[in-house]
Motif scaffolding. Structure first.
Motif, PDB file in Angstrom:
ATOM      1  N   GLU A  94      10.191  68.809  26.017  1.00 54.01           N
ATOM      2  CA  GLU A  94      10.582  67.952  27.154  1.00 54.01           C
ATOM      3  C   GLU A  94      11.584  66.881  26.731  1.00 54.01           C
ATOM      4  O   GLU A  94      12.618  66.684  27.386  1.00 54.01           O
ATOM      5  N   LYS A  95      11.317  66.214  25.630  1.00 52.10           N
ATOM      6  CA  LYS A  95      12.178  65.112  25.200  1.00 52.10           C
ATOM      7  C   LYS A  95      13.480  65.614  24.574  1.00 52.10           C
ATOM      8  O   LYS A  95      14.527  64.981  24.731  1.00 52.10           O
ATOM      9  N   ARG A  96      13.437  66.729  23.879  1.00 55.49           N
ATOM     10  CA  ARG A  96      14.672  67.270  23.297  1.00 55.49           C
ATOM     11  C   ARG A  96      15.668  67.645  24.375  1.00 55.49           C
ATOM     12  O   ARG A  96      16.879  67.460  24.222  1.00 55.49           O
ATOM     13  N   PHE A  97      15.172  68.161  25.503  1.00 55.62           N
ATOM     14  CA  PHE A  97      16.068  68.632  26.551  1.00 55.62           C
ATOM     15  C   PHE A  97      16.086  67.701  27.770  1.00 55.62           C
ATOM     16  O   PHE A  97      16.531  68.088  28.850  1.00 55.62           O
ATOM     17  N   ASP A  98      15.604  66.464  27.565  1.00 53.94           N
ATOM     18  CA  ASP A  98      15.720  65.399  28.569  1.00 53.94           C
ATOM     19  C   ASP A  98      15.108  65.797  29.909  1.00 53.94           C
ATOM     20  O   ASP A  98      15.675  65.517  30.976  1.00 53.94           O
ATOM     21  N   LEU A  99      13.940  66.421  29.862  1.00 54.46           N
ATOM     22  CA  LEU A  99      13.249  66.790  31.090  1.00 54.46           C
ATOM     23  C   LEU A  99      12.343  65.648  31.544  1.00 54.46           C
ATOM     24  O   LEU A  99      12.009  64.751  30.782  1.00 54.46           O
ATOM     25  N   LYS A 100      11.950  65.738  32.785  1.00 54.29           N
ATOM     26  CA  LYS A 100      11.082  64.728  33.363  1.00 54.29           C
ATOM     27  C   LYS A 100       9.689  64.816  32.745  1.00 54.29           C
ATOM     28  O   LYS A 100       9.207  65.907  32.443  1.00 54.29           O
ATOM     29  N   ALA A 101       9.035  63.667  32.541  1.00 53.61           N
ATOM     30  CA  ALA A 101       7.658  63.681  32.045  1.00 53.61           C
ATOM     31  C   ALA A 101       6.751  64.311  33.096  1.00 53.61           C
ATOM     32  O   ALA A 101       6.888  64.027  34.289  1.00 53.61           O
ATOM     33  N   PRO A 102       5.821  65.171  32.697  1.00 51.39           N
ATOM     34  CA  PRO A 102       5.017  65.903  33.671  1.00 51.39           C
ATOM     35  C   PRO A 102       3.751  65.175  34.092  1.00 51.39           C
ATOM     36  O   PRO A 102       3.403  64.121  33.546  1.00 51.39           O
ATOM     37  N   GLY A 103       3.058  65.772  35.046  1.00 57.12           N
ATOM     38  CA  GLY A 103       1.674  65.413  35.297  1.00 57.12           C
ATOM     39  C   GLY A 103       0.814  66.247  34.380  1.00 57.12           C
ATOM     40  O   GLY A 103       1.054  67.437  34.209  1.00 57.12           O
ATOM     41  N   VAL A 104      -0.194  65.636  33.760  1.00 56.22           N
ATOM     42  CA  VAL A 104      -1.015  66.322  32.749  1.00 56.22           C
ATOM     43  C   VAL A 104      -2.459  66.402  33.228  1.00 56.22           C
ATOM     44  O   VAL A 104      -3.073  65.387  33.563  1.00 56.22           O
ATOM     45  N   LEU A 105      -2.988  67.622  33.221  1.00 56.72           N
ATOM     46  CA  LEU A 105      -4.351  67.823  33.698  1.00 56.72           C
ATOM     47  C   LEU A 105      -5.389  67.486  32.631  1.00 56.72           C
ATOM     48  O   LEU A 105      -6.425  66.877  32.924  1.00 56.72           O
ATOM     49  N   THR A 106      -5.140  67.893  31.371  1.00 54.07           N
ATOM     50  CA  THR A 106      -6.131  67.643  30.323  1.00 54.07           C
ATOM     51  C   THR A 106      -5.466  67.544  28.961  1.00 54.07           C
ATOM     52  O   THR A 106      -4.384  68.100  28.740  1.00 54.07           O
ATOM     53  N   LEU A 107      -6.099  66.834  28.036  1.00 57.31           N
ATOM     54  CA  LEU A 107      -5.653  66.800  26.643  1.00 57.31           C
ATOM     55  C   LEU A 107      -6.392  67.847  25.818  1.00 57.31           C
ATOM     56  O   LEU A 107      -5.891  68.324  24.813  1.00 57.31           O
ATOM     57  N   ASN A 108      -7.592  68.197  26.258  1.00 59.19           N
ATOM     58  CA  ASN A 108      -8.391  69.205  25.574  1.00 59.19           C
ATOM     59  C   ASN A 108      -8.518  70.428  26.474  1.00 59.19           C
ATOM     60  O   ASN A 108      -9.217  70.393  27.486  1.00 59.19           O
ATOM     61  N   PRO A 109      -7.850  71.520  26.118  1.00 55.41           N
ATOM     62  CA  PRO A 109      -7.857  72.695  26.996  1.00 55.41           C
ATOM     63  C   PRO A 109      -9.223  73.354  27.145  1.00 55.41           C
ATOM     64  O   PRO A 109      -9.403  74.204  28.011  1.00 55.41           O
ATOM     65  N   GLU A 110     -10.182  72.959  26.308  1.00 57.92           N
ATOM     66  CA  GLU A 110     -11.511  73.539  26.394  1.00 57.92           C
ATOM     67  C   GLU A 110     -12.433  72.759  27.334  1.00 57.92           C
ATOM     68  O   GLU A 110     -13.566  73.179  27.573  1.00 57.92           O
ATOM     69  N   MET A 111     -11.938  71.642  27.869  1.00 52.82           N
ATOM     70  CA  MET A 111     -12.778  70.805  28.727  1.00 52.82           C
ATOM     71  C   MET A 111     -12.184  70.707  30.125  1.00 52.82           C
ATOM     72  O   MET A 111     -10.974  70.679  30.305  1.00 52.82           O
ATOM     73  N   ALA A 112     -13.063  70.632  31.117  1.00 57.77           N
ATOM     74  CA  ALA A 112     -12.620  70.507  32.500  1.00 57.77           C
ATOM     75  C   ALA A 112     -12.017  69.123  32.738  1.00 57.77           C
ATOM     76  O   ALA A 112     -12.436  68.127  32.139  1.00 57.77           O
TER      77      ALA A 112
END
Length: 321
Positions: free
Chosen positions: A225-243
């Motif tokens: 994202e930062k290398r190609f100057d894209l917009k910061a996203p909305g993030v659902l989780t930091l741990n993909p194993e947790m809801a």
């Protein structure tokens, strides 16, 4: 275990006292058949192969869509490590499954690429709707590198970091195998040229989509994202194993509706069920980001294919009317 870092052209070796005793009087590798290298994950394996070329053998621990977050070594993996000259990984913070096994291998040269001089690192971020200042960036400094800090370790997704890591590997391989030094440097220069051209081309391709909003299941992509100057996203989780929490889900649903978000991205090894629940009833497509190259063919072409595939997936999803 021997850990290597190169700074200012010199090698600093940090040895356990056991390794020091065992290696006393033993010179570094310099042999006709080159190096035997084990890499942790596919993108790192690809970079290693690009640098070592035909001079040595490069094997891989994690195959297919295996995640370094939850991987267990098999006896065959242990045999690979025992026979290897060097192990290349991102960081023990990512490949924590390797920390205990390599501690019992005092002759193994261990390279954590997170310590490569000049590497650009970013701190881990929070969940929810992010802003461009949501993560601090810094260049690696040997004097201040601290494995207790919360750096985001998906660092290979910045192709400039890929170039930095390849340069670091070329120096380390030359130290371990001086007879191959010219070949390693030539291979690195070819890799750098290829990646520099790819970065320039992808920047031009992605420029029209810099302000496109999107959502990600797992915050693994900020280096891209930062290398190609894209917009910061909305993030659902930091741990993909947790809801995700109900609060974050609600925040992102409001964000999707208010900003006309059309794309949500996940990784191929994780179920789409959670994202599908997030976007239920909304006009949002699910795209696939493949940061480990699970769908690619192992080899020197895989790393640039991973970067290209990220760009393809982003463009295809956000460009739809």
């Amino acid at each position: 275990m021997i850990t290597f870092s190169l700074s200012g052209g010199s090698v600093r070796r940090q040895l356990s006292w056991v390794g020091l005793v065992l290696l006393s009087g033993v010179s570094l590798l310099s042999r006709a058949d080159g190096l035997s290298i084990v890499s942790s994950i596919p993108p790192i394996h690809s970079i290693v192969q690009s640098v070592v070329g035909d001079r040595g053998s490069a094997s891989l621990l994690l195959e297919g869509s295996s995640s370094p977050h939850h991987f267990a070594l098999k006896p065959s993996h242990a045999r690979q490590l025992q026979a290897a000259d060097a192990l290349i990984l991102v960081d023990f913070g990512l490949e924590s499954f390797l920390k205990k096994p390599v501690a019992s291998l005092p002759n193994l040269q261990v390279v954590e690429l997170s310590s490569a001089p000049g590497l650009r690192l970013f701190e881990s971020r929070e969940v929810g709707v992010l802003n461009p200042e949501s993560s601090n960036g810094h260049t690696h400094d040997h004097a201040h590198h601290d494995h207790e800090t919360q750096d985001d370790l998906h660092l290979w997704l910045d192709p400039e970091n890929g170039i930095v890591m390849a340069a670091h590997l070329a120096e380390i391989f030359a130290t371990l195998d001086p007879a191959g030094a010219d070949l390693y440097q030539t291979n690195f220069q070819q890799f750098r040229k290829q990646m520099t051209l790819q970065i320039k081309r992808l920047k031009a391709r992605l420029t029209p989509y810099r302000e496109k909003p999107y959502v990600v299941f797992h915050d693994a992509y900020q280096y891209f994202e930062k290398r190609f100057d894209l917009k910061a996203p909305g993030v659902l989780t930091l741990n993909p194993e947790m809801a995700a929490s109900a609060k974050v889900v609600q925040e992102l649903r409001v964000y999707i509706q208010q900003h006309n978000v059309r794309c949500a991205f996940r990784e191929p090894q994780f179920s789409s069920a959670i994202l599908e629940s997030l976007i239920e009833g909304l006009d949002v497509d699910i795209g696939i980001f493949d940061p480990l190259g699970a769908s690619g063919v192992r080899g020197v072409a895989l790393y640039p294919q991973i970067i290209e595939g990220m760009a393809d997936a982003f463009e295809q999803c956000v460009s739809r009317d």
